[in-house]
Design a protein around this motif. Structure first.
Motif, short mmCIF file in Angstrom:
data_model
loop_
_atom_site.label_atom_id
_atom_site.label_comp_id
_atom_site.label_asym_id
_atom_site.label_seq_id
_atom_site.Cartn_x
_atom_site.Cartn_y
_atom_site.Cartn_z
N LYS A 2 -46.93 -75.62 53.63
CA LYS A 2 -45.97 -76.10 52.63
C LYS A 2 -44.58 -76.23 53.25
CE LYS A 2 -43.69 -74.67 48.37
NZ LYS A 2 -43.51 -73.57 47.42
N ILE A 3 -44.17 -75.23 54.00
CA ILE A 3 -42.86 -75.25 54.65
C ILE A 3 -42.78 -76.41 55.65
CG2 ILE A 3 -41.34 -73.99 56.23
CD1 ILE A 3 -42.41 -71.39 54.82
N LEU A 4 -43.82 -76.55 56.48
CA LEU A 4 -43.81 -77.60 57.50
C LEU A 4 -43.86 -79.01 56.91
CD1 LEU A 4 -46.14 -75.97 60.15
CD2 LEU A 4 -43.78 -76.73 60.54
N LYS A 5 -44.36 -79.15 55.70
CA LYS A 5 -44.41 -80.47 55.05
C LYS A 5 -43.11 -80.82 54.34
CE LYS A 5 -49.35 -81.12 54.68
NZ LYS A 5 -50.49 -81.44 53.82
N ASP A 6 -42.19 -79.87 54.27
CA ASP A 6 -40.89 -80.12 53.66
C ASP A 6 -40.12 -81.10 54.55
OD1 ASP A 6 -38.00 -79.82 53.23
OD2 ASP A 6 -38.49 -78.07 52.01
N LYS A 7 -39.67 -82.22 53.97
CA LYS A 7 -38.97 -83.27 54.73
C LYS A 7 -37.71 -82.74 55.43
CE LYS A 7 -41.84 -86.55 53.83
NZ LYS A 7 -42.81 -86.84 54.85
N ARG A 8 -37.05 -81.80 54.80
CA ARG A 8 -35.84 -81.21 55.40
C ARG A 8 -36.18 -80.46 56.69
NH1 ARG A 8 -33.94 -76.17 54.79
NH2 ARG A 8 -35.51 -75.75 53.21
N ILE A 9 -37.28 -79.72 56.67
CA ILE A 9 -37.73 -78.97 57.85
C ILE A 9 -38.19 -79.94 58.93
CG2 ILE A 9 -39.42 -77.28 58.70
CD1 ILE A 9 -37.21 -76.12 56.83
N GLN A 10 -38.94 -80.96 58.52
CA GLN A 10 -39.41 -81.95 59.49
C GLN A 10 -38.25 -82.65 60.18
OE1 GLN A 10 -42.37 -84.58 57.85
NE2 GLN A 10 -43.76 -82.89 57.39
N LYS A 11 -37.20 -82.95 59.43
CA LYS A 11 -36.01 -83.59 60.01
C LYS A 11 -35.36 -82.68 61.04
CE LYS A 11 -32.49 -86.64 59.91
NZ LYS A 11 -32.32 -87.13 61.27
N GLN A 12 -35.28 -81.39 60.74
CA GLN A 12 -34.71 -80.46 61.71
C GLN A 12 -35.55 -80.41 62.99
OE1 GLN A 12 -34.41 -77.05 58.97
NE2 GLN A 12 -32.21 -77.13 59.24
N ILE A 13 -36.86 -80.45 62.83
CA ILE A 13 -37.76 -80.40 63.99
C ILE A 13 -37.61 -81.67 64.83
CG2 ILE A 13 -40.19 -80.40 64.72
CD1 ILE A 13 -40.73 -78.53 62.28
N THR A 14 -37.64 -82.83 64.18
CA THR A 14 -37.53 -84.07 64.96
C THR A 14 -36.14 -84.23 65.58
OG1 THR A 14 -37.05 -85.38 62.97
CG2 THR A 14 -39.36 -85.29 63.71
N ASP A 15 -35.11 -83.75 64.89
CA ASP A 15 -33.76 -83.80 65.47
C ASP A 15 -33.66 -82.95 66.74
OD1 ASP A 15 -32.82 -85.58 63.60
OD2 ASP A 15 -31.57 -84.12 62.53
N LEU A 16 -34.38 -81.84 66.79
CA LEU A 16 -34.38 -81.04 68.02
C LEU A 16 -34.91 -81.88 69.18
CD1 LEU A 16 -35.63 -77.58 66.71
CD2 LEU A 16 -33.39 -78.06 67.76
N ASN A 17 -35.91 -82.71 68.91
CA ASN A 17 -36.49 -83.56 69.95
C ASN A 17 -35.56 -84.73 70.30
OD1 ASN A 17 -39.86 -84.96 70.36
ND2 ASN A 17 -38.15 -85.02 71.74
N THR A 18 -35.12 -85.46 69.28
CA THR A 18 -34.34 -86.67 69.54
C THR A 18 -32.87 -86.40 69.83
OG1 THR A 18 -34.05 -87.01 67.15
CG2 THR A 18 -35.88 -88.17 68.21
N GLU A 19 -32.21 -85.72 68.92
CA GLU A 19 -30.75 -85.54 69.05
C GLU A 19 -30.36 -84.50 70.09
OE1 GLU A 19 -28.71 -87.65 67.73
OE2 GLU A 19 -30.23 -88.64 66.51
N VAL A 20 -31.12 -83.41 70.17
CA VAL A 20 -30.76 -82.34 71.11
C VAL A 20 -31.32 -82.62 72.50
CG1 VAL A 20 -30.94 -79.87 71.62
CG2 VAL A 20 -30.51 -80.62 69.27
#
Length: 143
Positions: free
Chosen positions: A21-39
């Motif tokens: 449930k937590i991992l499917k939260d769009k806010r959490i997913q955005k934080q995860i993908t931002d670590l890959n792309t932005e950071v």
């Protein structure tokens, strides 16, 4: 007083289901993908193994300078459209992978930069674990 004891809350929580449930939260997913792309890619110019990406060709550097984009590292960001394709694929076992469409102008950037442009460094995996722990704790307290 809080509803139920911590023990009662822990005894009644389905850990996998809650993490999914937590991992499917769009806010959490955005934080995860931002670590890959932005950071990793944009700020550091590195892949998921922590290796610096191959430098841009001189012609690309000229274009990036005109656009006032970083040239001291390879970011794989031009318009930002490709970064927008990054998403988190969540398994029912609470595992996840990061997926992306890395094809740009008919050329797959993985061919030049490798498969490791998509995925997290060990350092960023630790950040995700901390994020999941915090969210799990919030979920537990909300019961």
């Amino acid at each position: 007083m809080l509803k139920g004891t911590v023990y009662d809350k822990l005894a009644n929580i389905n850990v996998k289901k809650t993490l999914v449930k937590i991992l499917k939260d769009k806010r959490i997913q955005k934080q995860i993908t931002d670590l890959n792309t932005e950071v990793q890619l944009f700020q550091r110019g590195e892949d998921s193994e922590g290796k610096k990406l191959e430098k841009y060709a001189p012609s690309t550097i000229r274009i990036k300078k005109i656009r006032r984009q970083p040239t001291n590292r390879t970011t794989l960001k031009d318009t930002g459209d490709m970064y927008e394709t990054w998403y988190v694929n969540v398994g029912n076992d609470a595992s996840f992978t990061i997926e992306a469409n890395t094809v740009k102008d008919g050329y797959d950037l993985r061919e030049k930069y490798g498969d490791d442009i998509v995925g997290l460094t060990d350092e960023n995996v630790k950040i995700v674990i901390e994020l999941l722990e915090q969210e799990f704790y919030r979920e537990l307290l909300s019961r």
